[in-house]
Scaffold this motif. Sequence first.
Motif, PDB file in Angstrom:
ATOM      1  N   VAL A  84      -5.687 -39.357  19.543  1.00  0.00           N
ATOM      2  CA  VAL A  84      -5.758 -38.435  19.000  1.00  0.00           C
ATOM      3  C   VAL A  84      -6.093 -38.531  17.852  1.00  0.00           C
ATOM      4  N   GLY A 103       3.709 -33.129   9.688  1.00  0.00           N
ATOM      5  CA  GLY A 103       4.405 -32.898  10.089  1.00  0.00           C
ATOM      6  C   GLY A 103       5.871 -31.560   9.603  1.00  0.00           C
ATOM      7  N   PRO A 151       8.159 -38.498  12.203  1.00  0.00           N
ATOM      8  CA  PRO A 151       9.767 -38.136  12.894  1.00  0.00           C
ATOM      9  C   PRO A 151       9.120 -37.063  13.872  1.00  0.00           C
ATOM     10  N   GLY A 152       8.145 -36.338  13.763  1.00  0.00           N
ATOM     11  CA  GLY A 152       7.405 -34.595  13.914  1.00  0.00           C
ATOM     12  C   GLY A 152       7.388 -35.720  16.047  1.00  0.00           C
ATOM     13  N   GLY A 176      -6.439 -37.201  14.850  1.00  0.00           N
ATOM     14  CA  GLY A 176      -6.261 -35.672  13.763  1.00  0.00           C
ATOM     15  C   GLY A 176      -6.953 -35.168  13.045  1.00  0.00           C
ATOM     16  N   TYR A 185      -1.041 -38.501  -1.083  1.00  0.00           N
ATOM     17  CA  TYR A 185      -0.540 -38.809  -0.100  1.00  0.00           C
ATOM     18  C   TYR A 185      -1.307 -39.729   1.551  1.00  0.00           C
ATOM     19  N   GLY A 211       0.011 -39.399  14.251  1.00  0.00           N
ATOM     20  CA  GLY A 211       0.687 -37.973  13.013  1.00  0.00           C
ATOM     21  C   GLY A 211      -0.594 -37.521  12.465  1.00  0.00           C
ATOM     22  N   GLY A 212      -0.543 -36.473  11.696  1.00  0.00           N
ATOM     23  CA  GLY A 212      -1.946 -35.215  11.178  1.00  0.00           C
ATOM     24  C   GLY A 212      -2.582 -36.065  11.041  1.00  0.00           C
ATOM     25  N   PHE A 228      -8.411 -33.510  15.149  1.00  0.00           N
ATOM     26  CA  PHE A 228      -7.186 -32.332  14.976  1.00  0.00           C
ATOM     27  C   PHE A 228      -6.913 -31.570  16.298  1.00  0.00           C
ATOM     28  N   ALA A 240       4.208 -28.119  10.781  1.00  0.00           N
ATOM     29  CA  ALA A 240       4.207 -28.469  12.062  1.00  0.00           C
ATOM     30  C   ALA A 240       5.970 -27.604  12.006  1.00  0.00           C
ATOM     31  N   GLU A 297       8.726 -35.256  18.862  1.00  0.00           N
ATOM     32  CA  GLU A 297       8.055 -33.961  20.496  1.00  0.00           C
ATOM     33  C   GLU A 297       8.021 -34.719  21.261  1.00  0.00           C
ATOM     34  N   MET A 334      -0.970 -29.410  20.998  1.00  0.00           N
ATOM     35  CA  MET A 334       0.326 -31.482  21.449  1.00  0.00           C
ATOM     36  C   MET A 334       1.091 -31.782  22.270  1.00  0.00           C
ATOM     37  N   GLY A 394       0.706 -35.092   5.452  1.00  0.00           N
ATOM     38  CA  GLY A 394       0.632 -35.302   6.959  1.00  0.00           C
ATOM     39  C   GLY A 394       0.650 -34.401   7.718  1.00  0.00           C
TER      40      GLY A 394
HETATM   41  N1  UDP Z   1       0.076 -33.256  15.142  1.00  0.00           N
HETATM   42  C1  UDP Z   1      -0.948 -31.912  15.696  1.00  0.00           C
HETATM   43  N2  UDP Z   1      -2.448 -32.240  15.800  1.00  0.00           N
HETATM   44  C2  UDP Z   1      -3.235 -33.478  15.776  1.00  0.00           C
HETATM   45  C3  UDP Z   1      -2.412 -34.319  15.449  1.00  0.00           C
HETATM   46  C4  UDP Z   1      -0.682 -34.561  14.779  1.00  0.00           C
HETATM   47  O1  UDP Z   1      -0.035 -31.234  15.861  1.00  0.00           O
HETATM   48  O2  UDP Z   1      -4.192 -34.311  16.197  1.00  0.00           O
HETATM   49  C5  UDP Z   1       1.042 -32.984  14.572  1.00  0.00           C
HETATM   50  C6  UDP Z   1       2.148 -34.111  15.307  1.00  0.00           C
HETATM   51  O3  UDP Z   1       2.265 -33.430  16.578  1.00  0.00           O
HETATM   52  C7  UDP Z   1       3.228 -33.549  14.957  1.00  0.00           C
HETATM   53  C8  UDP Z   1       2.582 -33.501  13.011  1.00  0.00           C
HETATM   54  O4  UDP Z   1       1.161 -33.597  13.333  1.00  0.00           O
HETATM   55  O5  UDP Z   1       4.298 -32.622  14.875  1.00  0.00           O
HETATM   56  C9  UDP Z   1       2.801 -35.225  12.805  1.00  0.00           C
HETATM   57  O6  UDP Z   1       4.238 -34.847  12.236  1.00  0.00           O
HETATM   58  P1  UDP Z   1       4.285 -36.938  12.322  1.00  0.00           P
HETATM   59  O7  UDP Z   1       6.130 -36.464  10.857  1.00  0.00           O
HETATM   60  O8  UDP Z   1       4.858 -37.344  13.497  1.00  0.00           O
HETATM   61  O9  UDP Z   1       3.145 -37.735  11.286  1.00  0.00           O
HETATM   62  P2  UDP Z   1       2.907 -37.548   9.623  1.00  0.00           P
HETATM   63  O10 UDP Z   1       1.437 -36.794  10.092  1.00  0.00           O
HETATM   64  O11 UDP Z   1       4.159 -35.583   9.092  1.00  0.00           O
HETATM   65  O12 UDP Z   1       3.093 -38.338   9.146  1.00  0.00           O
END
Ligand code: UDP
Length: 410
Positions: free
Chosen positions: A253, A18, A300-301, A255, A61, A220-221, A280, A21, A305, A284, A16
Amino acid sequence: SEKRKKKVLILMSDTGGGHRASAQALEAAFNELFPNQVECTTVDIWTDFAPWPYNRFVPAYQFMAKNPLYWKAFWEYGKFPPSKWGTEELSNLACHHRFKDCIEDQDPDLIISVHPLCQDVPLRVLNTLGRGKRQIPFVTVVTDLGGAHPTWFHKEVDLCFVPSDPVRKIALAMGLKHDQIRQHGLPIRPGFWKAGKDKGQLRRELGLATGVRTALVVGGGDGIGNLLEITESLASALAAGGSGGKKSQVVVVCGKNEEMRRNLERRTWPPSVNVVVKGFVNNMDAWMGASDCIVTKAGPGTIAEASTRGLPVMLFNYLPGQEEGNVPFVVENGFGDYKKDPKAIGEVVSGWLMSEEVREKMSKKALEASRPSSTTNIAKEIGDLLFGNWQLPLRKDTEDKFNILLKKLM
Ligand code: UDP
């Protein structure tokens, strides 16, 4: 005389977006609080140091996140005590030496884990390094919000940072003591610490249409979820008058999901809706600050945010287990809703965009639930450990089971 910088090793894995970040957020907070005094290194210890198949966590994952039944099975397997124990012993056997090399090479003054699978083996390695003498503090910063997997919580950590009451409860249930636990909120990157620029200005800077209502769609990412169908439904609800006949805008977005990005870019959209597709993004905070609401998987991230930007949040999906608790976090705090069906998402979200009153109310609730100072607070406490303002109780050197086994064999 020049003082040596303190070395902090941040352990994670890029499952992911998060965890990385969070690592970036902590590093930024150290630099702000202790300029030129701390050197952070972030390592995806599983991908870069573990042998096969342990170095394949990231693609595994990504696969499981798209196939929730597998994810659920993996989650429960890791939770069930006998299989959790077996897996930890096996991964220790396979990875102990390589993780030890990594930690010895880095020679850190302190270790932070921001990943649920970076407690057990690294702590065993510290024990074999003579942790009692060397006093390398080890802290966990939990990056889940409304729930968390048991592997996050290890009784031997010096501190465990939890973001919320539900996660604190799990930590206590896993046997951590009250005085090991600290609660500040999730780490978030500097762009989310203070109120940002005004929406109009951000939209101009990002090349977006100004003066139109804007929804942000994210998965998410890794760009998880049916972003295409959700965007289609949202765009058609908005075109059908859901935004009061005015023009509107949807930013998606994707990712790291390049395939999704290409699919979205190929579509044609209703003329009254400006759809902007991104891969990506590294800013953000700007994209969120330019939007009026967000449609996202229950990461969660992203939720933490979005709350600092005062965005109403529509959740479309969650990973069973770890993200389930994030749904009530949003809904019970009054700043969002959860809907699975893309059509329902389109209707509700276009309703939010139309009503200034509803948006303002939810926005206020989001800001109330946000913790913009969390990262600084976490870094301050870690700093106390790092600079010796707070002494650790001396630990006895426990010999690692792995070494005992090795000695027996030799
Ligand atoms: N994020 C980012 N750029 C993107 C997509 C996502 O920086 O193009 C960051 C988003 O701001 C957040 C993290 O990736 O900080 C995603 O974390 P999250 O806990 O929401 O979900 P995960 O991807 O870890 O399952």
